[in-house]
Design a protein around this motif. Sequence first.
Motif, short mmCIF file in Angstrom:
data_model
loop_
_atom_site.label_atom_id
_atom_site.label_comp_id
_atom_site.label_asym_id
_atom_site.label_seq_id
_atom_site.Cartn_x
_atom_site.Cartn_y
_atom_site.Cartn_z
N ALA A 116 -0.35 2.65 -1.43
CA ALA A 116 -0.26 4.05 -1.84
C ALA A 116 0.64 4.86 -0.92
CB ALA A 116 -1.67 4.66 -1.87
N ASN A 117 0.61 4.51 0.38
CA ASN A 117 1.39 5.26 1.37
C ASN A 117 2.65 4.53 1.81
OD1 ASN A 117 -0.35 7.70 1.91
ND2 ASN A 117 -1.83 6.06 2.25
N LEU A 118 2.89 3.35 1.22
CA LEU A 118 4.10 2.56 1.52
C LEU A 118 4.24 2.31 3.01
CD1 LEU A 118 6.65 4.20 -0.96
CD2 LEU A 118 5.29 2.13 -1.29
N ARG A 119 3.15 1.83 3.62
CA ARG A 119 3.21 1.50 5.04
C ARG A 119 2.37 0.25 5.32
NH1 ARG A 119 -0.70 6.09 5.76
NH2 ARG A 119 -2.69 5.06 6.23
N THR A 125 12.51 -5.78 0.71
CA THR A 125 11.85 -6.38 -0.45
C THR A 125 10.79 -5.45 -1.02
OG1 THR A 125 12.26 -8.61 0.38
CG2 THR A 125 10.55 -8.37 -1.31
N LEU A 126 9.91 -4.95 -0.15
CA LEU A 126 8.84 -4.08 -0.61
C LEU A 126 9.29 -2.64 -0.80
CD1 LEU A 126 5.91 -5.31 1.69
CD2 LEU A 126 6.31 -5.92 -0.70
N GLY A 127 10.31 -2.23 -0.05
CA GLY A 127 10.74 -0.84 -0.11
C GLY A 127 9.78 0.11 0.57
N PHE A 128 9.02 -0.39 1.54
CA PHE A 128 8.06 0.46 2.25
C PHE A 128 8.79 1.46 3.14
CE2 PHE A 128 3.58 -1.59 2.23
CZ PHE A 128 3.64 -1.74 0.86
N GLU A 129 8.09 2.53 3.48
CA GLU A 129 8.67 3.64 4.23
C GLU A 129 8.41 3.56 5.73
OE1 GLU A 129 10.57 6.17 3.19
OE2 GLU A 129 10.57 5.51 1.09
N ARG A 130 7.40 2.80 6.13
CA ARG A 130 6.97 2.83 7.54
C ARG A 130 6.36 1.50 7.94
NH1 ARG A 130 4.77 6.30 11.63
NH2 ARG A 130 2.80 5.51 12.45
#
Length: 197
Positions: free
Chosen positions: A94-97, A129-134
Amino acid sequence: MEFDFEPEIVLENERVRLEPLTEDHLPHLLPIALEQPDLLAYSPSRFGDEESLKAYLGAALIGRVLEERYPFVIYDKPSQRYVGSTSFGNISNANLRLEIGWTWIDKGFQRTGLNRANKFLMLRYAFETLGFERVEFKADSRNEQSRRGMEGIGATFEGTLRSHTLMTDGFRRSTVYYSILKEEWPEIKARVFSSQG
């Protein structure tokens, strides 16, 4: 893209292969634990004998089932040996971390570039790959080697959580937090990991 705990994620380059940890890896990792019982001196996990290692691996595998942690075993390609373990954890789609941690490596393979190759693969997966932010990292505030390692890969120190974690000897450790953000990754990749490919 969400982090999916079901697939068998394998990350590799010329130096290292990270493959999902299983119970079958115990005999490969046990000699390290027996010969280097202080390897996890700054961890709240017990280590250094067969029972403790079984418990450690068991907790890691349960973490994957509960979708809390994705543990890997580290395979050093030049020596053709399993030399430690690392994990993705505290994953929040949900928070891309997520956090990279629970890392331990045979002392004979420390300061050889192995851990940097390992971190590159994990960071690339998280950001590209995931495109996470943190991506987060944490360590015992007393663990200077880990702190230097995190700073060496471009992570930013964010602060100290005082009296944060109870250790096996009853000591309450303070925990330092570091992070790398998605927008920082291209520069860090070019500057720190240019040799990784």
